[in-house]
Motif scaffolding. Structure first.
Motif, short mmCIF file in Angstrom:
data_model
loop_
_atom_site.label_atom_id
_atom_site.label_comp_id
_atom_site.label_asym_id
_atom_site.label_seq_id
_atom_site.Cartn_x
_atom_site.Cartn_y
_atom_site.Cartn_z
N ILE A 28 0.84 -1.20 0.00
CA ILE A 28 0.00 0.00 0.00
C ILE A 28 0.87 1.24 0.00
CG2 ILE A 28 -1.73 1.30 1.27
CD1 ILE A 28 -2.45 -1.49 2.58
N TYR A 29 0.63 2.11 -0.97
CA TYR A 29 1.36 3.38 -1.01
C TYR A 29 0.51 4.50 -0.41
CZ TYR A 29 4.42 0.76 -4.07
OH TYR A 29 5.26 -0.20 -4.58
N GLN A 30 -0.80 4.40 -0.62
CA GLN A 30 -1.68 5.44 -0.09
C GLN A 30 -3.11 4.92 -0.04
OE1 GLN A 30 -2.15 8.06 2.02
NE2 GLN A 30 -0.61 9.13 0.80
N ILE A 31 -3.83 5.29 1.02
CA ILE A 31 -5.26 4.98 1.11
C ILE A 31 -6.01 6.30 1.08
CG2 ILE A 31 -7.09 3.91 2.46
CD1 ILE A 31 -5.00 2.13 3.77
N TYR A 32 -6.93 6.42 0.19
CA TYR A 32 -7.71 7.64 0.05
C TYR A 32 -9.02 7.47 0.80
CZ TYR A 32 -4.10 8.68 -3.33
OH TYR A 32 -2.88 8.89 -3.92
N ASP A 33 -10.15 7.62 0.15
CA ASP A 33 -11.43 7.49 0.84
C ASP A 33 -11.66 6.07 1.33
OD1 ASP A 33 -13.37 9.73 -1.33
OD2 ASP A 33 -11.74 10.09 0.09
N MET A 34 -12.30 5.97 2.49
CA MET A 34 -12.71 4.68 3.05
C MET A 34 -14.19 4.78 3.38
SD MET A 34 -9.41 3.87 5.47
CE MET A 34 -9.52 2.07 5.36
N ALA A 35 -14.86 3.65 3.34
CA ALA A 35 -16.31 3.70 3.54
C ALA A 35 -16.84 2.37 4.07
CB ALA A 35 -17.01 4.04 2.23
N TRP A 36 -18.04 2.45 4.60
CA TRP A 36 -18.82 1.27 4.97
C TRP A 36 -20.10 1.24 4.15
CZ3 TRP A 36 -17.18 -2.62 8.01
CH2 TRP A 36 -16.07 -2.38 8.84
N TYR A 37 -20.40 0.07 3.63
CA TYR A 37 -21.64 -0.18 2.92
C TYR A 37 -22.36 -1.31 3.65
CZ TYR A 37 -20.14 2.50 -1.20
OH TYR A 37 -19.75 3.49 -2.06
N GLU A 44 -30.50 -3.76 -2.43
CA GLU A 44 -29.23 -3.40 -3.03
C GLU A 44 -28.24 -2.91 -1.96
OE1 GLU A 44 -30.62 -2.23 -7.54
OE2 GLU A 44 -29.53 -0.78 -6.34
N ARG A 45 -26.98 -3.02 -2.29
CA ARG A 45 -25.95 -2.51 -1.38
C ARG A 45 -26.06 -0.99 -1.31
NH1 ARG A 45 -19.97 -5.04 -1.72
NH2 ARG A 45 -21.35 -6.87 -1.62
N GLU A 46 -25.98 -0.46 -0.08
CA GLU A 46 -26.11 0.98 0.09
C GLU A 46 -24.95 1.52 0.92
OE1 GLU A 46 -29.57 2.12 2.33
OE2 GLU A 46 -29.07 0.82 4.03
N LEU A 47 -24.60 2.77 0.64
CA LEU A 47 -23.57 3.46 1.39
C LEU A 47 -24.09 3.83 2.78
CD1 LEU A 47 -20.77 4.85 1.49
CD2 LEU A 47 -21.89 6.89 0.58
N VAL A 48 -23.31 3.49 3.79
CA VAL A 48 -23.67 3.83 5.16
C VAL A 48 -22.92 5.08 5.61
CG1 VAL A 48 -23.61 3.07 7.57
CG2 VAL A 48 -24.14 1.43 5.75
N ALA A 49 -21.61 5.08 5.42
CA ALA A 49 -20.79 6.21 5.84
C ALA A 49 -19.48 6.18 5.07
CB ALA A 49 -20.53 6.17 7.34
N LYS A 50 -18.90 7.34 4.86
CA LYS A 50 -17.61 7.41 4.20
C LYS A 50 -16.75 8.47 4.89
CE LYS A 50 -19.20 10.57 0.58
NZ LYS A 50 -19.38 10.75 -0.88
N ILE A 51 -15.43 8.31 4.74
CA ILE A 51 -14.51 9.26 5.36
C ILE A 51 -13.33 9.47 4.43
CG2 ILE A 51 -13.36 7.39 6.67
CD1 ILE A 51 -13.02 9.47 8.96
N THR A 52 -12.95 10.72 4.25
CA THR A 52 -11.84 11.04 3.37
C THR A 52 -10.51 10.86 4.11
OG1 THR A 52 -11.73 13.37 3.98
CG2 THR A 52 -13.29 12.76 2.24
N ARG A 66 -26.44 8.28 14.90
CA ARG A 66 -26.34 6.99 15.58
C ARG A 66 -25.01 6.29 15.30
NH1 ARG A 66 -29.61 2.89 14.27
NH2 ARG A 66 -29.94 3.57 12.11
N PHE A 67 -24.50 6.45 14.08
CA PHE A 67 -23.27 5.80 13.67
C PHE A 67 -22.15 6.84 13.54
CE2 PHE A 67 -25.21 1.98 11.15
CZ PHE A 67 -25.99 1.66 12.24
N THR A 68 -20.92 6.39 13.83
CA THR A 68 -19.76 7.26 13.67
C THR A 68 -18.65 6.48 12.96
OG1 THR A 68 -20.28 8.45 15.72
CG2 THR A 68 -18.05 8.69 14.84
N ILE A 69 -18.16 7.05 11.86
CA ILE A 69 -17.05 6.45 11.14
C ILE A 69 -15.77 7.16 11.55
CG2 ILE A 69 -17.30 7.97 9.12
CD1 ILE A 69 -16.54 5.54 7.37
N SER A 70 -14.70 6.38 11.66
CA SER A 70 -13.40 6.95 11.99
C SER A 70 -12.33 6.11 11.31
CB SER A 70 -13.18 7.00 13.50
OG SER A 70 -13.22 5.70 14.05
N ARG A 71 -11.10 6.65 11.26
CA ARG A 71 -10.02 5.90 10.65
C ARG A 71 -8.73 6.15 11.40
NH1 ARG A 71 -9.45 7.92 4.61
NH2 ARG A 71 -7.46 6.79 4.65
#
Length: 118
Positions: A28-37, A44-52, A66-71
């Motif tokens: 891995i050289y770089q990770i950009y956006d991350m998300a949960w679906y 259908e699959r749906e986006l729950v949260a994303k983080i840049t 209710r939900f919190t995304i972090s990285r």
């Protein structure tokens, strides 16, 4: 090879909490956006949260407050703290990451099941 591995799913009663984790490994050289679906049976699959990479986050209306995304960039991981869970949150949850490896592409984890009982 880049791999995403989720953990933390399970069975919880309505009103309870779960914390999902997703770790990225490989070249891995770089990770950009991350998300949960998520994907519920028959839906259908749906986006729950994303983080840049800079930490800006966005949420589906159904999970806001209710939900919190972090990285954690050092650990190459993304998390989803889920509180006040409802039966309609029952689904398979997948993490997703834009990764620069030998090439740039989007990778998916294998999914972790979250089941919320009434």
């Amino acid at each position: 090879q880049v791999q995403l591995v989720e953990s933390g799913g399970g069975l919880v009663q309505a009103g309870g909490s779960l914390r999902l984790s997703c770790e990225v490994s490989g070249t891995i050289y770089q990770i950009y956006d991350m998300a949960w679906y998520r994907q519920a049976p028959g839906k259908e699959r749906e986006l729950v949260a994303k983080i840049t990479r800079e930490g800006r986050s966005d949420y589906a209306d159904s999970v806001k407050d209710r939900f919190t995304i972090s990285r954690d960039s050092a650990k190459k991981a993304v998390y989803l703290q889920m509180n006040s869970l409802k039966p309609e949150d029952t689904a398979a949850y997948y993490c997703n990451a834009d990764v620069l490896s030998k090439t740039w592409r989007v990778y998916w984890g294998q999914g972790t099941q979250v089941t919320v009982s009434p």
